[in-house]
Motif scaffolding. Structure first.
Motif, PDB file in Angstrom:
ATOM      1  N   LEU A  80       0.828  -1.208   0.000  1.00  0.00           N
ATOM      2  CA  LEU A  80       0.000   0.000   0.000  1.00  0.00           C
ATOM      3  C   LEU A  80       0.857   1.251   0.000  1.00  0.00           C
ATOM      4  O   LEU A  80       1.823   1.367   0.748  1.00  0.00           O
ATOM      5  CB  LEU A  80      -0.916  -0.003   1.229  1.00  0.00           C
ATOM      6  N   ASN A  81       0.458   2.185  -0.835  1.00  0.00           N
ATOM      7  CA  ASN A  81       1.155   3.450  -0.966  1.00  0.00           C
ATOM      8  C   ASN A  81       1.261   4.165   0.376  1.00  0.00           C
ATOM      9  O   ASN A  81       0.260   4.294   1.089  1.00  0.00           O
ATOM     10  CB  ASN A  81       0.381   4.348  -1.945  1.00  0.00           C
ATOM     11  N   GLY A  82       2.437   4.626   0.725  1.00  0.00           N
ATOM     12  CA  GLY A  82       2.630   5.390   1.953  1.00  0.00           C
ATOM     13  C   GLY A  82       3.133   4.573   3.121  1.00  0.00           C
ATOM     14  O   GLY A  82       3.603   5.129   4.111  1.00  0.00           O
ATOM     15  N   THR A  83       3.045   3.242   3.036  1.00  0.00           N
ATOM     16  CA  THR A  83       3.511   2.402   4.140  1.00  0.00           C
ATOM     17  C   THR A  83       5.021   2.210   4.076  1.00  0.00           C
ATOM     18  O   THR A  83       5.640   2.394   3.031  1.00  0.00           O
ATOM     19  CB  THR A  83       2.843   1.014   4.097  1.00  0.00           C
ATOM     20  N   LYS A  84       5.591   1.803   5.197  1.00  0.00           N
ATOM     21  CA  LYS A  84       7.030   1.538   5.253  1.00  0.00           C
ATOM     22  C   LYS A  84       7.405   0.438   4.263  1.00  0.00           C
ATOM     23  O   LYS A  84       8.443   0.517   3.588  1.00  0.00           O
ATOM     24  CB  LYS A  84       7.433   1.129   6.674  1.00  0.00           C
TER      25      LYS A  84
END
Length: 559
Positions: free
Chosen positions: A359-363
């Motif tokens: 998912l976009n934005g996750t580490k």
């Protein structure tokens, strides 16, 4: 000063018909509370025809349509707005929700039919967007002559009590099966695969407000209330306060679902939970993996012995769902087996086998190169392979997931599968692996199956493996089959041993209102093996289907 009045419709495209969209209700009621703007709600689901939804939205005569966008509906919504703009070119289209919040510019450039994207927590952003000039509103992204415009994020709402209760009295009286609710926002943990890890800190609705809201659910006809709090049991005094209120106001035929961290329960909490009536609470517990390297990599901490102790202590009266995620860093096919077997031995009602989503934005989205992730670049962004697990191995786990749903999560094969695993396998994973391969070889994975077919396939699998103890296994399979309800017909392998005259004597002795009703609501069967005590001997059982859960009465036992 408010903008000129316009017809606004908030749209929720849910993943299933039985779901309700919590977000659009919060948004509508918040705007209504702080302005004179009236907003309509329109709900459908991704199984509906796009043409039908287009027609429905056309008939609303809306000037402005706002979509709630998630991983499960992004493709659907993006397709829908393109078609909608063809017939309603002057309607403003706005998208909000997590699936566009973390890549607003990309979403706007990818789909020119989108006029605005609302970023982050939506209530205050939407209110400002509808009542102020867009140039001065934080949390709103748009393109201006090809230039991306965004003033920055709006500050989160500190006092969550200012957000009104999401449901109307009418909705509560409609006997909707599932309603969603939240009592906190944010998460204190930093799991690298989760979007909740991005927003630091946790905010709470007040305990008094939550109690008041929950009383409304208890007084309604809803069957299941699902808390969407990322981790419900954070502040002990608070969550015990909520649970105590529910216990004090106990009502049958309603269940409350919570996502919890079972590592942090102490003896006081365990003792409290033992008092909860069976079926009243339902817990979802994220184990994800027991591999230490994996847990360190994803910033999770599981105290496995304590976790097992706590789960088994509450398993008798709390309905438990336990989660696993395949495809995490350092987790191979072999190490995943260990996690599966650990979770299986917890004896929860459901094992949810999920697959990692990038998912976009996750580490984890920033570690794609480090771990050589291959994944779908469209929703649900699911992993295809990485340095530790191949695509072929993930496909095998997908097949096992289907078998898990058939033979475990359905709760229809408790006795028969338990017998197979105990007597023929060194671990439960091996059974699910082998029956998944049997389904694959016999082209059974891609077709739907009625319940009786799933029973028949298990019988065929047993014969195919040529396991010993078939006569005993059939007795356990008979027991599982009769636990489903009064049989309309019997499969070929089911040879009934019941004494019909004895059955009639039992019916007469029970003083039912009528024999016809008694035969309809009960069944009687003799077993040539004591399936309830797992020992040699005969047993006769009367099955009573009138209560919510099938009741078994032992009529006769012989060794």
């Amino acid at each position: 000063m408010e903008k000129k009045s316009e017809k606004i419709v908030l749209v929720g495209i849910n993943s299933q018909y039985i779901h309700t969209n919590l977000a659009i209700r919060y948004l509508k009621n918040y705007v209504k509370k702080f302005s004179d703007i009236q907003i309509e709600i329109y709900e459908s689901n991704i199984n509906s025809q796009i043409q039908t939804i287009i027609t429905d939205l056309f008939n609303t005569q809306a000037d402005h349509i706002i979509f709630s966008t998630y991983i499960w509906n992004k493709e659907y919504v993006f397709t829908l707005v393109k078609e909608l703009k063809k017939i309603l070119p002057n309607v403003r289209i706005t998208l909000g929700g997590p699936e566009v919040s973390y890549n607003a510019e990309e979403s706007l450039r990818e789909n020119s039919c989108i006029d605005f994207v609302l970023v982050g927590e939506g209530e205050r952003v939407l209110l400002n967007f509808l009542t102020k000039s867009v140039a001065e509103v934080r949390g709103v992204a748009f393109l201006d002559g090809g230039e991306f415009r965004y003033l920055g994020d709006e500050f989160p709402i500190e006092n969550l009590d200012e957000i009104p209760f999401p449901y109307t009295e009418t909705e509560l009286k409609e006997n909707i099966k599932i309603l969603y609710y939240e009592s906190t926002r944010g998460c204190p943990f930093s799991c690298s695969y989760c979007l909740s890890s991005i927003d630091k800190g946790v905010r709470y609705w007040s305990l008094e407000r939550v109690k008041k809201d929950l009383s409304k659910f208890i007084d309604s006809g809803v069957e299941l209330v699902k808390f969407v709090d990322r981790t419900f049991n954070l502040k002990k005094d608070r969550y015990l306060g909520v649970w105590s209120h529910l216990l004090e106001n106990y009502k049958e035929n309603i269940t409350f679902h919570f996502e919890i961290n079972a590592n942090i329960f102490d003896d006081e909490v365990i003792e409290f939970l033992k008092k909860v009536p069976e079926g009243y609470f339902q817990f979802e517990i994220g184990v994800q993996s027991i591999n230490k390297d994996t847990m360190n990599s994803i910033n999770r901490r599981n105290l496995l012995e304590r976790l097992e102790k706590n789960i088994k202590a509450i398993s008798k009266n709390i309905h438990l769902h336990v989660d696993l995620i395949a495809g995490l860093p350092h987790d191979t096919y072999e190490t995943f087996k260990d996690s599966f077997n650990y979770v299986y031995d917890l004896d929860a009602e459901m094992i949810q086998l999920g697959f990692l989503k990038i998912l976009n934005g996750t580490k984890i989205s920033k570690e794609i190169t480090d771990y050589n992730y291959k994944y779908m670049e469209f929703p649900p962004y699911e992993i295809l392979s990485n340095n530790f697990i191949s695509y072929g191995e993930l496909v095998k786990l997908k097949n096992i997931e289907k078998m898990l749903d058939y033979y475990y999560n359905s709760e229809k094969f408790r006795y028969s599968v338990g017998y197979i695993v105990k007597n023929n396998y060194s671990s439960p994973f091996e059974f699910f692996e082998e029956i998944a391969e049997y389904y694959r070889k016999n082209n059974l994975l891609t077709v739907g199956h009625k319940v009786v077919s799933i029973f028949n396939h298990l019988m065929d699998f047993y014969n195919n493996k040529n396991f010993e103890g078939k006569k005993i296994f059939v007795e356990y399979l008979k027991l599982d089959y009769l636990m489903l309800g009064k049989p309309g017909s019997y499969p070929q392998w089911f040879i009934s041993q019941k004494d019909k005259e004895r059955y009639n004597e039992i019916i007469v002795s029970k003083n039912y209102s009528s024999s016809r009703e008694a035969y309809k609501k009960t069944e009687f069967e003799k077993f040539n093996f004591n399936v309830l005590k797992d020992e040699v001997g005969e047993i006769e059982i009367l099955f009573n289907y009138m209560p919510k859960n099938v009741e078994l009465e032992v009529i006769l036992e012989k060794k």
